[in-house]
Design a protein around this motif. Structure first.
Motif, PDB file in Angstrom:
ATOM      1  N   GLY A  61       7.400   2.592 -29.480  1.00 56.11           N
ATOM      2  CA  GLY A  61       6.812   3.700 -30.224  1.00 56.11           C
ATOM      3  C   GLY A  61       6.384   3.291 -31.616  1.00 56.11           C
ATOM      4  O   GLY A  61       5.323   3.701 -32.096  1.00 56.11           O
ATOM      5  N   ASP A  62       7.195   2.447 -32.272  1.00 58.72           N
ATOM      6  CA  ASP A  62       6.831   1.955 -33.603  1.00 58.72           C
ATOM      7  C   ASP A  62       5.566   1.114 -33.537  1.00 58.72           C
ATOM      8  O   ASP A  62       4.669   1.256 -34.372  1.00 58.72           O
ATOM      9  CB  ASP A  62       7.970   1.133 -34.201  1.00 58.72           C
ATOM     10  CG  ASP A  62       9.180   1.982 -34.555  1.00 58.72           C
ATOM     11  OD1 ASP A  62       9.025   3.223 -34.650  1.00 58.72           O
ATOM     12  OD2 ASP A  62      10.269   1.406 -34.743  1.00 58.72           O
ATOM     13  N   TYR A  63       5.478   0.233 -32.544  1.00 59.96           N
ATOM     14  CA  TYR A  63       4.282  -0.603 -32.399  1.00 59.96           C
ATOM     15  C   TYR A  63       3.051   0.242 -32.106  1.00 59.96           C
ATOM     16  O   TYR A  63       1.965  -0.021 -32.641  1.00 59.96           O
ATOM     17  CB  TYR A  63       4.469  -1.649 -31.301  1.00 59.96           C
ATOM     18  CG  TYR A  63       5.468  -2.730 -31.655  1.00 59.96           C
ATOM     19  CD1 TYR A  63       5.605  -3.194 -32.957  1.00 59.96           C
ATOM     20  CD2 TYR A  63       6.282  -3.289 -30.685  1.00 59.96           C
ATOM     21  CE1 TYR A  63       6.523  -4.185 -33.275  1.00 59.96           C
ATOM     22  CE2 TYR A  63       7.197  -4.279 -30.996  1.00 59.96           C
ATOM     23  CZ  TYR A  63       7.305  -4.725 -32.285  1.00 59.96           C
ATOM     24  OH  TYR A  63       8.199  -5.705 -32.603  1.00 59.96           O
ATOM     25  N   LEU A  64       3.200   1.240 -31.263  1.00 58.22           N
ATOM     26  CA  LEU A  64       2.060   2.107 -30.964  1.00 58.22           C
ATOM     27  C   LEU A  64       1.610   2.871 -32.203  1.00 58.22           C
ATOM     28  O   LEU A  64       0.407   3.050 -32.434  1.00 58.22           O
ATOM     29  CB  LEU A  64       2.405   3.076 -29.834  1.00 58.22           C
ATOM     30  CG  LEU A  64       2.474   2.475 -28.435  1.00 58.22           C
ATOM     31  CD1 LEU A  64       2.964   3.511 -27.444  1.00 58.22           C
ATOM     32  CD2 LEU A  64       1.115   1.938 -28.021  1.00 58.22           C
ATOM     33  N   THR A  65       2.552   3.320 -32.996  1.00 61.37           N
ATOM     34  CA  THR A  65       2.205   4.031 -34.230  1.00 61.37           C
ATOM     35  C   THR A  65       1.435   3.120 -35.178  1.00 61.37           C
ATOM     36  O   THR A  65       0.414   3.525 -35.754  1.00 61.37           O
ATOM     37  CB  THR A  65       3.479   4.540 -34.923  1.00 61.37           C
ATOM     38  OG1 THR A  65       4.186   5.386 -34.015  1.00 61.37           O
ATOM     39  CG2 THR A  65       3.159   5.296 -36.187  1.00 61.37           C
ATOM     40  N   ILE A  66       1.896   1.880 -35.318  1.00 66.03           N
ATOM     41  CA  ILE A  66       1.202   0.923 -36.184  1.00 66.03           C
ATOM     42  C   ILE A  66      -0.201   0.661 -35.665  1.00 66.03           C
ATOM     43  O   ILE A  66      -1.170   0.594 -36.433  1.00 66.03           O
ATOM     44  CB  ILE A  66       2.020  -0.378 -36.299  1.00 66.03           C
ATOM     45  CG1 ILE A  66       3.294  -0.108 -37.095  1.00 66.03           C
ATOM     46  CG2 ILE A  66       1.201  -1.489 -36.946  1.00 66.03           C
ATOM     47  CD1 ILE A  66       4.296  -1.236 -37.063  1.00 66.03           C
ATOM     48  N   ALA A  67      -0.347   0.527 -34.338  1.00 67.57           N
ATOM     49  CA  ALA A  67      -1.665   0.269 -33.758  1.00 67.57           C
ATOM     50  C   ALA A  67      -2.614   1.446 -33.997  1.00 67.57           C
ATOM     51  O   ALA A  67      -3.793   1.250 -34.323  1.00 67.57           O
ATOM     52  CB  ALA A  67      -1.528  -0.007 -32.267  1.00 67.57           C
ATOM     53  N   VAL A  68      -2.130   2.658 -33.848  1.00 68.91           N
ATOM     54  CA  VAL A  68      -2.975   3.838 -34.057  1.00 68.91           C
ATOM     55  C   VAL A  68      -3.399   3.945 -35.522  1.00 68.91           C
ATOM     56  O   VAL A  68      -4.562   4.220 -35.830  1.00 68.91           O
ATOM     57  CB  VAL A  68      -2.241   5.117 -33.584  1.00 68.91           C
ATOM     58  CG1 VAL A  68      -2.944   6.361 -34.063  1.00 68.91           C
ATOM     59  CG2 VAL A  68      -2.119   5.119 -32.071  1.00 68.91           C
ATOM     60  N   VAL A  69      -2.473   3.715 -36.440  1.00 64.31           N
ATOM     61  CA  VAL A  69      -2.807   3.783 -37.868  1.00 64.31           C
ATOM     62  C   VAL A  69      -3.811   2.694 -38.229  1.00 64.31           C
ATOM     63  O   VAL A  69      -4.776   2.944 -38.964  1.00 64.31           O
ATOM     64  CB  VAL A  69      -1.524   3.674 -38.730  1.00 64.31           C
ATOM     65  CG1 VAL A  69      -1.857   3.482 -40.200  1.00 64.31           C
ATOM     66  CG2 VAL A  69      -0.671   4.912 -38.540  1.00 64.31           C
TER      67      VAL A  69
END
Length: 93
Positions: A61-69
């Motif tokens: 989830g943290d990696y996905l959040t970073i990718a979206v940002v």
């Protein structure tokens, strides 16, 4: 009169605060019902998440959040650059 009101208000607030503190500082041993509710139940063991599984899901989830940002920032950058290029093209014509 105002000082009398202030002293009564502060003293009542202080008394309430001391009463609240004394209530919280008392420790009471849990009863039989509370102990039974806090005990481990083998029937519920299969519903509990394991630490490694929960940690890996959190990490994903943290990696996905970073990718979206990062994607949003890139999109804003691209739009700003194309807008600036369009302005320069209109000025040069």
């Amino acid at each position: 009169m105002a000082s009398l009101f202030k002293s009564n208000t502060f003293s009542s607030l202080r008394a309430h605060h001391l009463q609240f503190q004394s209530r919280r500082q008392l420790h009471v041993e849990p009863g039989a019902r509370e102990k039974a509710l806090l005990a481990k139940d083998p029937a519920l063991e299969r519903f509990k998440s394991y630490r490694k599984g929960a940690a890996s899901i959190r990490r994903i989830g943290d990696y996905l959040t970073i990718a979206v940002v990062a994607g949003c920032c890139y999109e804003i950058y691209v739009r700003a650059v194309t807008r600036e290029e369009a302005r320069k093209a209109l000025k040069s014509e």
